[in-house]
Design a protein around this motif. Sequence first.
Motif, mmCIF file in Angstrom:
data_model
loop_
_atom_site.group_PDB
_atom_site.id
_atom_site.type_symbol
_atom_site.label_atom_id
_atom_site.label_comp_id
_atom_site.label_asym_id
_atom_site.label_seq_id
_atom_site.Cartn_x
_atom_site.Cartn_y
_atom_site.Cartn_z
ATOM 1 N N GLU A 1 2.435 1.759 -3.406
ATOM 2 C CA GLU A 1 1.440 2.245 -4.375
ATOM 3 C C GLU A 1 1.165 3.727 -4.205
ATOM 4 O OE1 GLU A 1 -1.923 -0.349 -3.965
ATOM 5 O OE2 GLU A 1 -0.924 -2.000 -5.029
ATOM 6 N N VAL A 2 1.384 4.253 -3.002
ATOM 7 C CA VAL A 2 1.256 5.700 -2.758
ATOM 8 C C VAL A 2 2.526 6.425 -3.201
ATOM 9 C CG1 VAL A 2 1.112 7.448 -0.936
ATOM 10 C CG2 VAL A 2 -0.424 5.482 -0.889
ATOM 11 N N THR B 1 0.836 -1.214 0.000
ATOM 12 C CA THR B 1 0.000 0.000 0.000
ATOM 13 C C THR B 1 0.864 1.255 0.000
ATOM 14 O OG1 THR B 1 -1.664 -1.216 1.255
ATOM 15 C CG2 THR B 1 -1.880 1.177 1.218
ATOM 16 N N ASN C 1 -5.538 5.800 -4.628
ATOM 17 C CA ASN C 1 -5.023 4.973 -3.528
ATOM 18 C C ASN C 1 -5.696 5.318 -2.208
ATOM 19 O OD1 ASN C 1 -3.092 3.323 -4.853
ATOM 20 N ND2 ASN C 1 -1.717 5.065 -5.011
ATOM 21 N N ASP D 1 -9.432 3.936 -2.075
ATOM 22 C CA ASP D 1 -9.632 2.482 -1.895
ATOM 23 C C ASP D 1 -9.764 2.097 -0.429
ATOM 24 O OD1 ASP D 1 -9.558 2.186 -4.588
ATOM 25 O OD2 ASP D 1 -7.449 1.574 -4.687
#
Length: 197
Positions: free
Chosen positions: A73-74, A70, A194, A197
């Motif tokens: 992805e940021v 996570t 992101n 989600d």
Amino acid sequence: MSVFSTYLQLGFFHIFNLQAYDHLVFLLALCAPYVLSDWRRVVALVTSFTVGHSITLALATLGFVQYSTTLIEVLIPVTILLTCVVNMSRASRDFKRNQPIVLTLPNALAAIFGLIHGLGFSSYLRELLGQNTRPVLELLAFNIGVELGQLLIVALILVLGFIVLRVFRAARRDWVLVVSGAAAGIALILLLGNFAD
């Protein structure tokens, strides 16, 4: 087909693929300030990025580094945004051609950002490798494939820039601002996605 050529192709098509659009957008932002005659500088820049992502790709794939998917992805869109901000802040400056090609601040930043992107590649590669715990040949082939894919992409970007700047007579400053602005917009959408989600 050999293991080496298989993973070479997997690396090439992993980056030369619209599903890898976050990495494609990063390459677009990375190359925005450069023109076709700067190709040596661009090769050094992209290779710096490859060195960075090869390090973390190997460390993560071999299990030496643990990370939050996570968080990566940021951070990937953040690297794109930062690259675009640097591009836009320097768009009006004249490009000094007498600067070194290899030991430069842009190359160092590309290598640092590559460390983040390498972690993004590693989950895909780990899925491909399965139970292979010593994938040295596979890692090498995959990284070479990624580098070849990146070089093809940046060649296309430089040719597109050449057409826009020479054929359509666009100003270099405008090219840098438009390309960097578009890349920043995509990165912002990725970043906000992101958090949604």
